[in-house]
Design a protein around this motif. Structure first.
Motif, PDB file in Angstrom:
ATOM      1  N   PRO A   1      85.685  83.268   0.731  1.00  0.00           N
ATOM      2  CA  PRO A   1      84.596  84.244   0.597  1.00  0.00           C
ATOM      3  C   PRO A   1      84.548  85.272   1.712  1.00  0.00           C
ATOM      4  CG  PRO A   1      83.804  82.031   0.108  1.00  0.00           C
ATOM      5  CD  PRO A   1      85.187  81.884   0.662  1.00  0.00           C
ATOM      6  N   ARG A   2      84.955  84.904   2.924  1.00  0.00           N
ATOM      7  CA  ARG A   2      84.897  85.883   4.009  1.00  0.00           C
ATOM      8  C   ARG A   2      85.863  87.038   3.762  1.00  0.00           C
ATOM      9  NH1 ARG A   2      81.624  82.500   4.686  1.00  0.00           N
ATOM     10  NH2 ARG A   2      80.752  83.915   3.159  1.00  0.00           N
ATOM     11  N   MET A   3      87.000  86.770   3.136  1.00  0.00           N
ATOM     12  CA  MET A   3      87.895  87.876   2.794  1.00  0.00           C
ATOM     13  C   MET A   3      87.255  88.760   1.729  1.00  0.00           C
ATOM     14  SD  MET A   3      91.825  88.004   1.346  1.00  0.00           S
ATOM     15  CE  MET A   3      92.618  87.747   2.935  1.00  0.00           C
ATOM     16  N   LEU A   4      86.603  88.146   0.752  1.00  0.00           N
ATOM     17  CA  LEU A   4      85.895  88.927  -0.253  1.00  0.00           C
ATOM     18  C   LEU A   4      84.823  89.786   0.406  1.00  0.00           C
ATOM     19  CD1 LEU A   4      85.089  89.782  -3.079  1.00  0.00           C
ATOM     20  CD2 LEU A   4      83.828  87.629  -3.317  1.00  0.00           C
ATOM     21  N   ASP A   5      84.095  89.223   1.363  1.00  0.00           N
ATOM     22  CA  ASP A   5      83.070  89.989   2.070  1.00  0.00           C
ATOM     23  C   ASP A   5      83.680  91.208   2.762  1.00  0.00           C
ATOM     24  OD1 ASP A   5      81.163  88.121   1.317  1.00  0.00           O
ATOM     25  OD2 ASP A   5      81.486  86.908   3.110  1.00  0.00           O
ATOM     26  N   ARG A   6      84.844  91.031   3.341  1.00  0.00           N
ATOM     27  CA  ARG A   6      85.509  92.153   4.004  1.00  0.00           C
ATOM     28  C   ARG A   6      85.902  93.231   2.987  1.00  0.00           C
ATOM     29  NH1 ARG A   6      87.769  91.602   9.185  1.00  0.00           N
ATOM     30  NH2 ARG A   6      87.096  89.713  10.260  1.00  0.00           N
TER      31      ARG A   6
ATOM     32  N   PRO B   1      69.939  86.141  -0.495  1.00  0.00           N
ATOM     33  CA  PRO B   1      70.688  84.877  -0.554  1.00  0.00           C
ATOM     34  C   PRO B   1      71.198  84.477   0.830  1.00  0.00           C
ATOM     35  CG  PRO B   1      71.356  86.328  -2.343  1.00  0.00           C
ATOM     36  CD  PRO B   1      70.480  87.145  -1.441  1.00  0.00           C
ATOM     37  N   ALA B   2      70.957  83.227   1.190  1.00  0.00           N
ATOM     38  CA  ALA B   2      71.353  82.755   2.517  1.00  0.00           C
ATOM     39  C   ALA B   2      72.857  82.897   2.738  1.00  0.00           C
ATOM     40  CB  ALA B   2      70.922  81.300   2.697  1.00  0.00           C
ATOM     41  N   ALA B   3      73.640  82.679   1.686  1.00  0.00           N
ATOM     42  CA  ALA B   3      75.095  82.766   1.829  1.00  0.00           C
ATOM     43  C   ALA B   3      75.536  84.175   2.186  1.00  0.00           C
ATOM     44  CB  ALA B   3      75.775  82.311   0.539  1.00  0.00           C
ATOM     45  N   ARG B   4      74.873  85.163   1.605  1.00  0.00           N
ATOM     46  CA  ARG B   4      75.247  86.548   1.902  1.00  0.00           C
ATOM     47  C   ARG B   4      74.803  86.941   3.305  1.00  0.00           C
ATOM     48  NH1 ARG B   4      78.704  89.746   0.623  1.00  0.00           N
ATOM     49  NH2 ARG B   4      77.495  91.576   0.011  1.00  0.00           N
ATOM     50  N   TYR B   5      73.624  86.479   3.725  1.00  0.00           N
ATOM     51  CA  TYR B   5      73.205  86.770   5.099  1.00  0.00           C
ATOM     52  C   TYR B   5      74.158  86.114   6.094  1.00  0.00           C
ATOM     53  CZ  TYR B   5      70.936  86.505   9.578  1.00  0.00           C
ATOM     54  OH  TYR B   5      70.699  86.586  10.926  1.00  0.00           O
ATOM     55  N   GLU B   6      74.564  84.889   5.821  1.00  0.00           N
ATOM     56  CA  GLU B   6      75.483  84.208   6.728  1.00  0.00           C
ATOM     57  C   GLU B   6      76.812  84.955   6.809  1.00  0.00           C
ATOM     58  OE1 GLU B   6      76.747  81.572   9.552  1.00  0.00           O
ATOM     59  OE2 GLU B   6      74.739  81.943   8.757  1.00  0.00           O
ATOM     60  N   SER B   7      77.242  85.533   5.697  1.00  0.00           N
ATOM     61  CA  SER B   7      78.457  86.350   5.714  1.00  0.00           C
ATOM     62  C   SER B   7      78.288  87.536   6.657  1.00  0.00           C
ATOM     63  CB  SER B   7      78.771  86.863   4.305  1.00  0.00           C
ATOM     64  OG  SER B   7      79.071  85.807   3.435  1.00  0.00           O
ATOM     65  N   TYR B   8      77.145  88.200   6.540  1.00  0.00           N
ATOM     66  CA  TYR B   8      76.870  89.322   7.440  1.00  0.00           C
ATOM     67  C   TYR B   8      76.883  88.858   8.894  1.00  0.00           C
ATOM     68  CZ  TYR B   8      74.085  92.298  10.426  1.00  0.00           C
ATOM     69  OH  TYR B   8      73.647  93.041  11.507  1.00  0.00           O
ATOM     70  N   ALA B   9      76.186  87.750   9.169  1.00  0.00           N
ATOM     71  CA  ALA B   9      76.063  87.276  10.550  1.00  0.00           C
ATOM     72  C   ALA B   9      77.426  86.924  11.138  1.00  0.00           C
ATOM     73  CB  ALA B   9      75.126  86.071  10.603  1.00  0.00           C
TER      74      ALA B   9
ATOM     75  N   ARG C   1      79.173  90.178  11.833  1.00  0.00           N
ATOM     76  CA  ARG C   1      78.500  90.915  12.915  1.00  0.00           C
ATOM     77  C   ARG C   1      78.812  90.301  14.270  1.00  0.00           C
ATOM     78  NH1 ARG C   1      76.827  93.996  16.152  1.00  0.00           N
ATOM     79  NH2 ARG C   1      74.951  95.298  16.077  1.00  0.00           N
ATOM     80  N   ARG C   2      78.885  88.973  14.310  1.00  0.00           N
ATOM     81  CA  ARG C   2      79.199  88.296  15.574  1.00  0.00           C
ATOM     82  C   ARG C   2      80.690  88.320  15.884  1.00  0.00           C
ATOM     83  NH1 ARG C   2      75.481  84.141  13.496  1.00  0.00           N
ATOM     84  NH2 ARG C   2      77.346  83.032  12.811  1.00  0.00           N
ATOM     85  N   GLY C   3      81.495  88.683  14.888  1.00  0.00           N
ATOM     86  CA  GLY C   3      82.937  88.680  15.094  1.00  0.00           C
ATOM     87  C   GLY C   3      83.523  87.293  15.091  1.00  0.00           C
ATOM     88  N   ASP C   4      82.872  86.366  14.361  1.00  0.00           N
ATOM     89  CA  ASP C   4      83.326  84.974  14.341  1.00  0.00           C
ATOM     90  C   ASP C   4      84.333  84.698  13.241  1.00  0.00           C
ATOM     91  OD1 ASP C   4      81.576  84.507  16.386  1.00  0.00           O
ATOM     92  OD2 ASP C   4      80.019  83.606  15.128  1.00  0.00           O
ATOM     93  N   ASP C   5      84.712  85.741  12.492  1.00  0.00           N
ATOM     94  CA  ASP C   5      85.546  85.520  11.310  1.00  0.00           C
ATOM     95  C   ASP C   5      87.020  85.433  11.633  1.00  0.00           C
ATOM     96  OD1 ASP C   5      85.849  85.164   8.556  1.00  0.00           O
ATOM     97  OD2 ASP C   5      86.365  87.254   8.270  1.00  0.00           O
ATOM     98  N   GLY C   6      87.377  85.626  12.886  1.00  0.00           N
ATOM     99  CA  GLY C   6      88.785  85.550  13.262  1.00  0.00           C
ATOM    100  C   GLY C   6      89.549  86.757  12.813  1.00  0.00           C
TER     101      GLY C   6
END
Length: 230
Positions: free
Chosen positions: A28-33, A214-222, A225-230
């Motif tokens: 999902p993080r790639m989809l978010d990107r 949706p909590a999942a979408r906010y967590e994706s943003y967070a 935003r924090r740069g934790d996605d590697g």
């Protein structure tokens, strides 16, 4: 190595971001990107979930595909398809008809199989997923613009499978505006430069707590935003 921005296509009407419910495991993080990049360029985004013939349902009757991709449905058109069985292909074909659509996604999600289902007269090679890495093998090595048969001019741009995606041209402070679910609340925060991560009086985090985002979408943003996605 240094990330280099690569322009794959220009003058598109929309983009279809294709993932699979299994084999390979969806990221999902790639989809978010992908979605952030589309939003930053004001490009209409569609989400395709392929290999629905491999979907699983738990004891409570919840679909694996719906658990992963359901949170996106409030904002984006999500098409659940199976290139193998043909399920959902007609609805997806109607969504791309008369438009120029880029088809992008990770390797191994079945892009070539889906294109074969959309245009059976032009059969493409189909790759496989490595059992060692769980990642797909490339069958498309360069972007190819394909015209689908029919009266309307419908083009699909088949892009090579992507294994990593950087957010070129999107500053951290611009990220919140690239999440449509967050946008209605951005001007309601107490601090004009709120990051929506820790500040008091944050309307975005309050909307998450109230179930409006949706909590999942906010967590994706967070995470982004924090740069934790590697």
């Amino acid at each position: 190595s240094e990330d280099i921005e690569q322009v794959i296509l220009a003058n598109l009407d929309q983009a279809l971001f294709l993932f699979s419910v299994r084999d390979p495991t969806p990221h999902p993080r790639m989809l978010d990107r992908f979605l952030v990049m589309a939003e930053s360029r004001e490009l209409l985004a569609l989400i395709g979930v392929n290999k629905m013939d491999l979907d699983e349902v738990d004891g409570a009757g919840a679909s694996l595909a719906k658990r992963i991709f359901g949170p996106y449905e409030a904002v984006y058109p999500v098409f659940y398809v199976s290139a193998a069985s043909g399920s959902g292909v007609a609805a997806l074909k109607a969504a791309v008809e008369g438009k120029i659509t880029a088809v992008a996604g990770p390797s191994g999600v079945g892009k070539s199989s889906l294109l074969n289902a959309l245009d059976p007269d032009r059969i493409r090679d189909i790759g496989s997923v490595s059992t060692a890495t769980g990642k797909g093998r490339h069958t498309t090595i360069a972007t190819e613009l394909l015209r689908l048969p029919g009266e309307q001019e419908t083009y699909l741009a088949d892009t090579p499978g992507i294994r990593s995606l950087a957010l070129h041209g999107v500053a951290p402070e611009e990220l919140d505006a690239c999440f449509p679910e967050l946008r209605p609340y951005l001007d309601q925060c107490f601090y004009p430069d709120c990051t929506h991560l820790h500040e008091p009086g944050c309307a975005v985090r309050q909307a998450v707590a109230d179930g409006e985002i949706p909590a999942a979408r906010y967590e994706s943003y967070a995470i982004l935003r924090r740069g934790d996605d590697g």
